[in-house]
Design a protein around this motif. Structure first.
Motif, PDB file in Angstrom:
ATOM      1  N   ARG A   1      52.580  43.304  79.499  1.00 34.01           N
ATOM      2  CA  ARG A   1      52.496  44.771  79.459  1.00 34.01           C
ATOM      3  C   ARG A   1      51.284  45.240  78.666  1.00 34.01           C
ATOM      4  O   ARG A   1      50.755  46.316  78.903  1.00 34.01           O
ATOM      5  CB  ARG A   1      53.766  45.358  78.840  1.00 34.01           C
ATOM      6  CG  ARG A   1      54.962  45.355  79.769  1.00 34.01           C
ATOM      7  CD  ARG A   1      56.096  46.220  79.235  1.00 34.01           C
ATOM      8  NE  ARG A   1      57.268  46.054  80.078  1.00 34.01           N
ATOM      9  CZ  ARG A   1      58.334  45.331  79.739  1.00 34.01           C
ATOM     10  NH1 ARG A   1      58.370  44.740  78.568  1.00 34.01           N
ATOM     11  NH2 ARG A   1      59.355  45.212  80.545  1.00 34.01           N
TER      12      ARG A   1
ATOM     13  N   VAL B   1      60.922  51.928  84.917  1.00 30.21           N
ATOM     14  CA  VAL B   1      60.605  51.647  83.515  1.00 30.21           C
ATOM     15  C   VAL B   1      61.645  50.712  82.929  1.00 30.21           C
ATOM     16  O   VAL B   1      62.812  50.708  83.331  1.00 30.21           O
ATOM     17  CB  VAL B   1      60.517  52.948  82.670  1.00 30.21           C
ATOM     18  CG1 VAL B   1      59.337  53.786  83.094  1.00 30.21           C
ATOM     19  CG2 VAL B   1      61.794  53.756  82.781  1.00 30.21           C
TER      20      VAL B   1
ATOM     21  N   PRO C   1      52.954  49.700  82.733  1.00 30.99           N
ATOM     22  CA  PRO C   1      54.084  49.817  81.790  1.00 30.99           C
ATOM     23  C   PRO C   1      53.677  50.182  80.372  1.00 30.99           C
ATOM     24  O   PRO C   1      54.512  50.609  79.586  1.00 30.99           O
ATOM     25  CB  PRO C   1      54.726  48.428  81.848  1.00 30.99           C
ATOM     26  CG  PRO C   1      53.677  47.523  82.406  1.00 30.99           C
ATOM     27  CD  PRO C   1      52.841  48.356  83.313  1.00 30.99           C
TER      28      PRO C   1
END
Length: 601
Positions: A141, A452, A485
């Motif tokens: 991420r 998410v 993300p």
């Protein structure tokens, strides 16, 4: 006020230094290069000569040693400004003829990535796939950005290569683990990870190969071939090389499978295959149930005509594709999808004659003979349909007359999508109409929450409202959250909060991820209006409410009531308004915002 928090340094992406929450000015690229070399050697003494060689290479300028001294002094002053003089001297120390950066590993982003990747590898080696996947996800991420971005120094090039190789190896390991575990969610996650990595490293052949194989495995051959061609062109243009053996083999397998499928299926090969519904599809259970009920109520051997209409961006095509997937087993002779191009400003709608020719070939197979004349084509089409039970999806119809020659008899079902209300098909052909509106708030929020890892309840609620609950806008936001993300929902909500820029920014999100932007979709709907209707649509943007009162529009335009009401009806038929009470019309929030903008008319 000076910070008492410890210093942290990030080298993944542009080099950044922070003191607690405050940014420390790192200065020019050369000063950043000096700090970067000290960072990768943190807590070790680095001589001035080592710094010169690392930053300037084999032919440094005569002033290099003096420049190093200046850059160190500048960095100390920047740290002191964010903290205090004592902290600056402790963090950036002079040690004999060299320097030492005193920052612990846990405050260096690349050391954290290295540690987490080692943890993921240990989990994988122990067979603990779920823990390994979670660790890889957590690391990637934040680690896909180019290390030492903007720094041109010999050590930076070498260190960038090392870190990129570590991260890209982790990407391939993660994708392989996801595909091995093999759930639908894992496959989507693998494709999202590969897409994100390829945006950063478009020349990486192993990533391209894995994406091609993953797409091929899901039956998405066209996208897989497109990825191969994109990579092949980039390799030729940027490096002057051909794809490597593994990439060529992945391509050849698709071609071989396609030829084999054509050979095995013969006449049953769908020349008009139904695309996959979008991954972000969600929240239409009631509408799907309505369509399935309408299908079930048809008597055996009876054709059924279903229509779905609604405003631009409401997700009509996505609903049709999901419905086709859900009911495909009821149609033993197959499902076919035909884009009628009813709302594309740059392209004329597909004529009934052109549609007939495509349908005859699709339904009858590649060996069928297509007659020359329209009446003969119509006869051949109906003859083919009489022997089959099919689902035909006619997407984006411009008007009822475009559809009428294509309507079947027998056991074939037709599902038509259009921005316009096809009332004629309901009145004369017995079609079952499903009007589509924006999503309810809970469904819109669930769509976003699926993109998410950790739901920020209030931020997702706000994002759903900022998207006007419109599926197209929600899909753009959900895709961006899944692909990026590191960007939190609250940050994205703040970015979209300004009404003056919201449409442009939503459009940017869509185009950034390869989709048609929301402005293109709205503009195509407005393009089909006549001049008076375009003028009226723009005037709607001057109203503060999304409920349109006929008497208020009469005062605003100065037109008599009958033509005013007629133009409002035409906007409603075109999907840009909806009917409320007798004297009121309704406009969706994002269309209302678009009407205010310079491109509305």
């Amino acid at each position: 006020m000076a910070s008492t928090e410890p210093i942290s340094i990030a080298v993944l992406g542009p080099l950044r230094m922070r003191a607690g929450g405050a940014e420390v000015a790192v200065g020019s690229p050369r000063r950043q290069a000096v700090l970067g070399f000290l960072t990768i050697n943190a807590r070790s003494v680095v001589s001035r000569d080592q710094l010169v060689d690392a930053v300037w290479g084999e032919e440094p300028p005569k002033s290099a040693a003096g420049n190093v001294h200046t850059y160190i002094s500048d960095l100390r002053r920047a740290i002191a400004a964010a903290t205090d003089t004592a902290t600056a001297a402790t963090v950036l120390q002079t040690a004999g003829a060299g320097y030492r950066l005193e920052v612990p590993d846990e405050n260096l982003d690349f050391r954290e990535v290295e540690r987490d990747l080692r943890t993921a590898s240990r989990f994988a080696e122990a067979g603990e796939l779920t823990e390994a996947i979670a660790a890889w996800h957590r690391t990637l991420r934040r680690s896909l950005a180019t290390p030492f971005a903007g720094i041109d120094a010999p050590y930076a090039l070498a260190e960038r290569h090392r870190l990129e190789n570590l991260v890209l190896a982790a990407v391939t390991d993660l994708v392989q683990a996801l595909l091995t575990r093999g759930t639908e969610a894992d496959t989507r996650s693998a494709l999202t990870t590969l897409e994100r990595a390829l945006r950063e490293y478009p020349l990486h052949q192993r990533l391209a190969e894995m994406r091609i194989r993953a797409l091929h495995g899901r039956g998405r051959r066209a996208e897989a071939l497109e990825q191969y061609e994109t990579t092949r062109r980039l390799l030729a243009a940027e490096l002057g090389v051909d794809p490597d053996r593994r990439l060529r083999e992945a391509h050849d397998e698709i071609v071989t499978d396609t030829v084999s499928a054509l050979h095995e299926l013969g006449d049953a090969v769908p020349a008009l295959p139904v695309p996959e519904p979008p991954i972000s599809f969600a929240g239409r259970a009631d509408e799907l149930g309505f369509l399935e009920d309408a299908l079930t109520r048809a008597a055996p051997g009876e054709s059924r005509i279903l229509t779905v209409d609604g405003p631009p961006g409401a997700g009509k095509t996505a609903l049709a594709l999901r419905f086709a997937r859900d009911v495909a087993a009821r149609f033993p002779d197959g499902c076919h999808f035909l884009d009628l191009r009813g709302s594309q400003p740059s392209t004329a709608p597909l004529s009934a004659a052109a549609a007939l020719r495509r349908l005859i070939t699709a339904i009858g197979g590649p060996d069928v003979t297509v007659p020359a004349g329209f009446e003969d084509q119509l006869g051949a089409y109906r003859t083919e349909l009489a022997r089959k039970r099919l689902l035909l999806i006619f997407d984006d119809a411009s008007h009822a007359n475009q559809i009428r020659p294509l309507l079947p008899g027998g056991g074939t079902t037709v599902l038509v999508t259009s921005r316009r209300r096809l009332s004629g098909l309901v009145a004369t052909e017995g079609a079952v109409r499903l009007p589509l509106d924006v999503l309810p708030h809970d469904a819109a929020r669930r769509l976003l929450a699926g993109a998410v890892a950790e739901s920020e309840t209030s931020a997702l609620d706000e994002l759903a409202r900022l998207c006007g609950h419109l599926p197209l806008a929600l899909g753009h936001v959900a895709h961006h959250l899944a692909a990026e993300p590191a960007r939190k929902p609250a940050e994205l909500a703040a970015w979209l909060r300004d009404e003056r820029t919201r449409i442009t920014r939503l459009d940017q999100l869509g185009r950034q991820h390869g989709h048609r932007g929301i402005q293109h979709v709205f503009a195509s709907a407005v393009h089909a209006l006549n001049p008076d209707e375009k003028k009226l649509f723009s005037l709607l943007g001057t109203k503060t409410e999304t409920t349109i009162d006929v008497a208020g529009i009469v005062r605003l335009t100065g037109w008599p009531e009958p033509p005013t009401r007629h133009h409002l009806d035409q906007l409603a038929i075109a999907g840009l308004l909806d009917w409320g009470t007798w004297d009121q019309y309704l406009i969706t929030p994002l269309l209302h915002l678009y009407a205010r903008g310079p491109n509305a008319a």
